[in-house]
Design a protein around this motif. Sequence first.
Motif, PDB file in Angstrom:
ATOM      1  N   UNK A 133       0.843  -1.152  -0.052  1.00  0.00           N
ATOM      2  CA  UNK A 133      -0.082  -0.064   0.018  1.00  0.00           C
ATOM      3  C   UNK A 133       0.927   1.325   0.082  1.00  0.00           C
ATOM      4  N   UNK A 134       2.167   1.209   0.539  1.00  0.00           N
ATOM      5  CA  UNK A 134       2.915   2.259   0.427  1.00  0.00           C
ATOM      6  C   UNK A 134       2.867   3.255   1.679  1.00  0.00           C
ATOM      7  N   UNK A 135       2.195   2.528   2.697  1.00  0.00           N
ATOM      8  CA  UNK A 135       2.052   3.285   3.916  1.00  0.00           C
ATOM      9  C   UNK A 135       2.759   2.189   5.080  1.00  0.00           C
ATOM     10  N   UNK A 136       3.509   3.137   5.867  1.00  0.00           N
ATOM     11  CA  UNK A 136       4.271   2.599   6.876  1.00  0.00           C
ATOM     12  C   UNK A 136       3.736   3.201   8.083  1.00  0.00           C
ATOM     13  N   UNK A 137       3.699   2.596   9.484  1.00  0.00           N
ATOM     14  CA  UNK A 137       3.565   3.216  10.529  1.00  0.00           C
ATOM     15  C   UNK A 137       3.968   2.405  11.601  1.00  0.00           C
ATOM     16  N   UNK A 138       4.245   3.285  12.696  1.00  0.00           N
ATOM     17  CA  UNK A 138       5.070   2.702  13.729  1.00  0.00           C
ATOM     18  C   UNK A 138       5.298   3.523  15.116  1.00  0.00           C
ATOM     19  N   UNK A 163      16.468  11.164  15.212  1.00  0.00           N
ATOM     20  CA  UNK A 163      15.238  10.614  15.446  1.00  0.00           C
ATOM     21  C   UNK A 163      15.638   8.913  15.084  1.00  0.00           C
ATOM     22  N   UNK A 164      14.867   8.311  15.675  1.00  0.00           N
ATOM     23  CA  UNK A 164      14.985   6.674  15.608  1.00  0.00           C
ATOM     24  C   UNK A 164      13.458   6.200  15.641  1.00  0.00           C
ATOM     25  N   UNK A 165      13.317   4.833  14.999  1.00  0.00           N
ATOM     26  CA  UNK A 165      11.989   4.453  14.961  1.00  0.00           C
ATOM     27  C   UNK A 165      11.788   3.076  14.319  1.00  0.00           C
ATOM     28  N   UNK A 166      10.715   2.680  14.507  1.00  0.00           N
ATOM     29  CA  UNK A 166      10.475   0.957  13.939  1.00  0.00           C
ATOM     30  C   UNK A 166       9.063   1.282  13.356  1.00  0.00           C
ATOM     31  N   UNK A 167       9.071   0.598  11.975  1.00  0.00           N
ATOM     32  CA  UNK A 167       7.475   0.930  11.196  1.00  0.00           C
ATOM     33  C   UNK A 167       7.403  -0.446  10.522  1.00  0.00           C
ATOM     34  N   UNK A 168       5.919  -0.536  10.594  1.00  0.00           N
ATOM     35  CA  UNK A 168       5.353  -1.806   9.770  1.00  0.00           C
ATOM     36  C   UNK A 168       4.677  -1.439   8.648  1.00  0.00           C
ATOM     37  N   UNK A 169       4.971  -2.042   7.487  1.00  0.00           N
ATOM     38  CA  UNK A 169       4.522  -1.695   6.119  1.00  0.00           C
ATOM     39  C   UNK A 169       3.191  -2.381   5.832  1.00  0.00           C
ATOM     40  N   UNK A 170       2.209  -1.750   5.848  1.00  0.00           N
ATOM     41  CA  UNK A 170       0.839  -2.175   5.024  1.00  0.00           C
ATOM     42  C   UNK A 170       0.566  -2.672   3.636  1.00  0.00           C
TER      43      UNK A 170
END
Length: 181
Positions: free
Chosen positions: A70-75, A174-181
Amino acid sequence: MKIKFPLVVVFTMATISSFATFASNTAGGEEQWQIVEENQTATPAASKPAQSSQKSNQSRSSSRSSGGNSGFKIGMGLDQGLSIVGQINNTVNFAVGNDGVAADYIFSRGQFGGDVPFSWFAGVGGQIQRSDKFGPRVALGVELPFARSWDAYAQLTPNLMFDNSDLKLGIGAGIGVRYSF
């Protein structure tokens, strides 16, 4: 010994720029590997069709992608304090956190080449922090896909902050972890 902050920012940006230039100069080379069994001779690389190298490059780049269609990541991450972080269509990074909001347009991406699993990115954007602070920022960072549909990132964000009538130069991270839908 007190180092002037603008010198640190200029040095950091020059170092990252040099690293990115080095990576783009070395990443363009083709790797050509061949498996040769005993009692056989290797065929010259020139006799391979160009399509096979294009397919191997496509498979290498797709194996580094973090999945999802989908091109969308969130975390979750640390950017504007504890933040919800995300990415839209691999071009816009955003963070909504305890201390404010930020968004960056990613204008350049690249690979370090070889077997390095990281990719780099550069972007520009802005941030709004609590207590009426706002301003533009530059995002310079790396991404690492570490599992199917998951990636991690780290970035430095040199910025200018307008606070009432003051203009302040700063640097964030900034640091982070994201999941791609």
